[in-house]
Write a protein that holds these residues in place. Sequence first.
Motif, PDB file in Angstrom:
ATOM      1  N   ALA A 293       0.842  -1.200   0.000  1.00  0.00           N
ATOM      2  CA  ALA A 293       0.000   0.000   0.000  1.00  0.00           C
ATOM      3  C   ALA A 293       0.874   1.245   0.000  1.00  0.00           C
ATOM      4  O   ALA A 293       0.534   2.258  -0.633  1.00  0.00           O
ATOM      5  N   LEU A 294       2.015   1.173   0.688  1.00  0.00           N
ATOM      6  CA  LEU A 294       2.928   2.315   0.740  1.00  0.00           C
ATOM      7  C   LEU A 294       3.463   2.660  -0.637  1.00  0.00           C
ATOM      8  O   LEU A 294       3.366   3.807  -1.087  1.00  0.00           O
ATOM      9  N   TYR A 295       4.023   1.671  -1.349  1.00  0.00           N
ATOM     10  CA  TYR A 295       4.612   2.062  -2.629  1.00  0.00           C
ATOM     11  C   TYR A 295       3.562   2.345  -3.684  1.00  0.00           C
ATOM     12  O   TYR A 295       3.781   3.144  -4.597  1.00  0.00           O
ATOM     13  N   ALA A 296       2.380   1.748  -3.572  1.00  0.00           N
ATOM     14  CA  ALA A 296       1.306   2.073  -4.506  1.00  0.00           C
ATOM     15  C   ALA A 296       0.842   3.516  -4.305  1.00  0.00           C
ATOM     16  O   ALA A 296       0.592   4.254  -5.273  1.00  0.00           O
ATOM     17  N   THR A 297       0.725   3.924  -3.038  1.00  0.00           N
ATOM     18  CA  THR A 297       0.297   5.291  -2.745  1.00  0.00           C
ATOM     19  C   THR A 297       1.377   6.292  -3.119  1.00  0.00           C
ATOM     20  O   THR A 297       1.088   7.396  -3.600  1.00  0.00           O
ATOM     21  N   ILE A 298       2.643   5.921  -2.909  1.00  0.00           N
ATOM     22  CA  ILE A 298       3.739   6.792  -3.336  1.00  0.00           C
ATOM     23  C   ILE A 298       3.723   6.939  -4.854  1.00  0.00           C
ATOM     24  O   ILE A 298       3.969   8.025  -5.396  1.00  0.00           O
ATOM     25  N   SER A 299       3.426   5.859  -5.563  1.00  0.00           N
ATOM     26  CA  SER A 299       3.334   5.919  -7.020  1.00  0.00           C
ATOM     27  C   SER A 299       2.224   6.883  -7.440  1.00  0.00           C
ATOM     28  O   SER A 299       2.385   7.677  -8.378  1.00  0.00           O
ATOM     29  N   LEU A 300       1.077   6.823  -6.745  1.00  0.00           N
ATOM     30  CA  LEU A 300      -0.022   7.743  -7.038  1.00  0.00           C
ATOM     31  C   LEU A 300       0.390   9.172  -6.720  1.00  0.00           C
ATOM     32  O   LEU A 300       0.081  10.109  -7.477  1.00  0.00           O
ATOM     33  N   TRP A 301       1.086   9.356  -5.609  1.00  0.00           N
ATOM     34  CA  TRP A 301       1.575  10.683  -5.224  1.00  0.00           C
ATOM     35  C   TRP A 301       2.513  11.249  -6.291  1.00  0.00           C
ATOM     36  O   TRP A 301       2.416  12.430  -6.653  1.00  0.00           O
ATOM     37  N   ARG A 302       3.397  10.417  -6.816  1.00  0.00           N
ATOM     38  CA  ARG A 302       4.320  10.862  -7.862  1.00  0.00           C
ATOM     39  C   ARG A 302       3.544  11.267  -9.116  1.00  0.00           C
ATOM     40  O   ARG A 302       3.881  12.243  -9.778  1.00  0.00           O
ATOM     41  N   PHE A 303       2.505  10.499  -9.441  1.00  0.00           N
ATOM     42  CA  PHE A 303       1.674  10.840 -10.595  1.00  0.00           C
ATOM     43  C   PHE A 303       0.990  12.190 -10.380  1.00  0.00           C
ATOM     44  O   PHE A 303       0.955  13.039 -11.276  1.00  0.00           O
ATOM     45  N   GLU A 304       0.449  12.387  -9.177  1.00  0.00           N
ATOM     46  CA  GLU A 304      -0.235  13.643  -8.873  1.00  0.00           C
ATOM     47  C   GLU A 304       0.715  14.831  -8.922  1.00  0.00           C
ATOM     48  O   GLU A 304       0.320  15.943  -9.296  1.00  0.00           O
ATOM     49  N   LYS A 305       1.974  14.614  -8.556  1.00  0.00           N
ATOM     50  CA  LYS A 305       2.963  15.686  -8.535  1.00  0.00           C
ATOM     51  C   LYS A 305       3.661  15.871  -9.881  1.00  0.00           C
ATOM     52  O   LYS A 305       4.527  16.746 -10.016  1.00  0.00           O
ATOM     53  N   GLY A 306       3.299  15.066 -10.873  1.00  0.00           N
ATOM     54  CA  GLY A 306       3.922  15.184 -12.180  1.00  0.00           C
ATOM     55  C   GLY A 306       5.340  14.655 -12.244  1.00  0.00           C
ATOM     56  O   GLY A 306       6.120  15.032 -13.131  1.00  0.00           O
ATOM     57  N   LYS A 307       5.682  13.757 -11.329  1.00  0.00           N
ATOM     58  CA  LYS A 307       7.023  13.179 -11.297  1.00  0.00           C
ATOM     59  C   LYS A 307       7.086  11.929 -12.176  1.00  0.00           C
ATOM     60  O   LYS A 307       6.069  11.456 -12.671  1.00  0.00           O
ATOM     61  N   THR A 308       8.288  11.426 -12.360  1.00  0.00           N
ATOM     62  CA  THR A 308       8.456  10.219 -13.161  1.00  0.00           C
ATOM     63  C   THR A 308       7.792   9.034 -12.473  1.00  0.00           C
ATOM     64  O   THR A 308       7.508   9.064 -11.272  1.00  0.00           O
ATOM     65  N   ALA A 309       7.550   7.984 -13.252  1.00  0.00           N
ATOM     66  CA  ALA A 309       6.877   6.804 -12.719  1.00  0.00           C
ATOM     67  C   ALA A 309       7.707   6.145 -11.619  1.00  0.00           C
ATOM     68  O   ALA A 309       8.903   6.384 -11.483  1.00  0.00           O
ATOM     69  N   PHE A 310       7.059   5.317 -10.869  1.00  0.00           N
ATOM     70  CA  PHE A 310       7.673   4.732  -9.682  1.00  0.00           C
ATOM     71  C   PHE A 310       8.986   4.018  -9.972  1.00  0.00           C
ATOM     72  O   PHE A 310       9.942   4.114  -9.209  1.00  0.00           O
ATOM     73  N   PHE A 311       9.040   3.264 -11.061  1.00  0.00           N
ATOM     74  CA  PHE A 311      10.251   2.500 -11.370  1.00  0.00           C
ATOM     75  C   PHE A 311      11.197   3.229 -12.319  1.00  0.00           C
ATOM     76  O   PHE A 311      12.184   2.648 -12.759  1.00  0.00           O
ATOM     77  N   GLU A 312      10.925   4.460 -12.646  1.00  0.00           N
ATOM     78  CA  GLU A 312      11.824   5.230 -13.514  1.00  0.00           C
ATOM     79  C   GLU A 312      12.844   5.947 -12.648  1.00  0.00           C
ATOM     80  O   GLU A 312      12.655   7.080 -12.241  1.00  0.00           O
ATOM     81  N   PHE A 313      13.964   5.294 -12.410  1.00  0.00           N
ATOM     82  CA  PHE A 313      15.001   5.882 -11.575  1.00  0.00           C
ATOM     83  C   PHE A 313      15.912   6.818 -12.358  1.00  0.00           C
ATOM     84  O   PHE A 313      16.680   7.557 -11.783  1.00  0.00           O
ATOM     85  N   VAL A 314      15.885   6.705 -13.661  1.00  0.00           N
ATOM     86  CA  VAL A 314      16.730   7.557 -14.496  1.00  0.00           C
ATOM     87  C   VAL A 314      15.826   8.381 -15.398  1.00  0.00           C
ATOM     88  O   VAL A 314      14.749   7.954 -15.791  1.00  0.00           O
ATOM     89  N   SER A 315      16.290   9.590 -15.747  1.00  0.00           N
ATOM     90  CA  SER A 315      15.435  10.508 -16.491  1.00  0.00           C
ATOM     91  C   SER A 315      15.441  10.257 -17.985  1.00  0.00           C
ATOM     92  O   SER A 315      14.523  10.646 -18.689  1.00  0.00           O
ATOM     93  N   ASN A 316      16.486   9.594 -18.499  1.00  0.00           N
ATOM     94  CA  ASN A 316      16.528   9.389 -19.942  1.00  0.00           C
ATOM     95  C   ASN A 316      15.406   8.455 -20.377  1.00  0.00           C
ATOM     96  O   ASN A 316      15.024   7.535 -19.666  1.00  0.00           O
TER      97      ASN A 316
END
Length: 646
Positions: A293-316
């Motif tokens: 539930a923690l990482y799923a909610t963090i993934s949703l939070w990243r989506f809401e903030k316009g950040k890269t997807a949960f498993f996208e650790f690199v920007s390229n």
Amino acid sequence: MKNNFASRIISIMLLAVMLAGIFIPANFYITAEAVANDTESVIDGILKWKQNGSAQNLADEISDSMGSSISDWYAISISRYKYNIDFSNCVKSLDKYINSAENLRATDMQRIAIAYTAMGSKSDYIKTALNSSIGKLGIMSYAYGLIMLDCGAYYGSMTRDEIINKILSMQFSDGGWGLMQNSDVDVTAMTIQALARYYKHSDVKTAIDKALDYLSKRQQTDGDFKSYGTPNAESTAQVLLALSTMKINCNTDSRFIKNGNTVYDGLLKYHNSDGSFSHTYGGNSNQLATVQALYATISLWRFEKGKTAFFEFVSNNIQREISTKPEPKPNKDNSKPNNSSSISSKPDSSSSSNNSNRNDTSSYSQASQTSKPSQSSRINSNISSKIEGSKTELSTNSKQNVENSTVSETESSETTTLESSKTESIENSDIEEISEYNKESSNLSKIESSDITETQAVNYNLIIALCLLGIFVLIFVVLIIRKKLNKTNIIVLVALFAVLISISLTIKIETPNQYYNEASDNKQNTKTVTISISCKNAIGKTDNKKIPENGIILDDTEFSISEGDTVFDVLVSATKKNKIQIDYDSSNETVYVKGINGLYEFDCGELSGWMYKVNGETPNVGCSGYKLKDGDVIEWVYTANIGKDL
């Protein structure tokens, strides 16, 4: 005086209740009527529950247990949140773990590689995992192998095209993916997470669209999901992670809103007032369900903030075509890093050059078998223990359930829900995460055997009623002697004791023999089935003294059935008649078998639990949902590896 009298009466009443053997249940939970939909408050609530609300404190706490799926996923999760975290102690602990670990599964290796990358480490072990794990353990090792490659822009033993084509070839006609012969919510969601970056390619787009349709059709009216018959947090978390990875707004996309409830609403259904999450609705705090539930909610939070997807650790932007280029051959000397062959590009400064500045890091989900097994994802049916992650209905066919679940090794939800009901739930079967499930007996029916004989059976209801009557007479006499008896006192006493005596006479109280002899073999129906219970795969893997030397808990036994009887009905009858202990959870018309004869899910590892077969096949429904027919052969078996050892 009246107040003193009232106080004395209340004290006497409480004493009477205890003497009569009527106790107030210990498990009372206050459930909040509403939970804030703010993702940060949910995330911070988990951190507070886990370690005083500090992500850094959590990192320090888990540093001694890195290498376990739960700790690894916590590290991956918090690395993707908003705090600057020093993971140096976690990295050292993980280094120590891999130096002593032996025979790690492919998905274990991939999770560890992802954890290293999330924490900013360039450990040589990443290269070992890249060259030794992809495709070695079915669909999940392909899916997480692709995630492992992409999270650090690495090259591995297989090209991206090869992995993607293999994954696409494993899709079932209904659009889903699964660990065994049938599609599973957890496995499907995790596969979408892996393929999301390649959605623009027509073949991948077609497969993902079909998979999303499969998930949409399996969403429940509360917004959540179930695996192998058991609704669970892990399965729901995996779907939420898949949607946010695909940049699909779960709050507005009509495909994933049922009866006005979104997927996120469905996940919050399992949110406890202390900030943790349970595998199944109304259950106790569960580590696997909470971390997913923690990482799923963090993934949703990243989506809401316009950040890269949960498993996208690199920007390229990693392209599928990159896999068509010649890739360096793996360095045979795993002891020395070969950066040119293991890493194609370095993470950008915002994501990994400095741990303290990285907001992105990832978390992998493990899962509910009861049948998950769990929850997530929970092998019963989630293995029924989600694994309830494979969520295979290991009888447990959780998941909460083969880490429901639903994978831990499916990692995450493979949690599976083994359907034990719950399980239901593997949780994602390849779930490594099915972390230790809380084996508290809970207030759900736990059957204990006893040596009381038939001649010792007595009418306890009558005894309790007589005790209450005696107490009433005693109080009445005392009041007369003390000249405290009046009309009001008489009315109060008579009313209270009348209620207590009525309750004592209506409550069903049985002796062990009365309970066990209430077996279904008294049915007059001529239809019969055969049931057996075996735990041969647990021999030598646990110090549990209740495991028979030959692994046979119940040899082939014939039972009569009536129209509509289920696998679970026959299991209950068989265990009653033969005085075999059974422990199960029931929720929303589903059942999750946690333990039989003292042997529980996860006793022999994260992928272990109970599952069932009918006529040699493993059904994709919970044991309480499989209706039997004349001549069926039921096998309840314990698995140490989400059914792969059967």
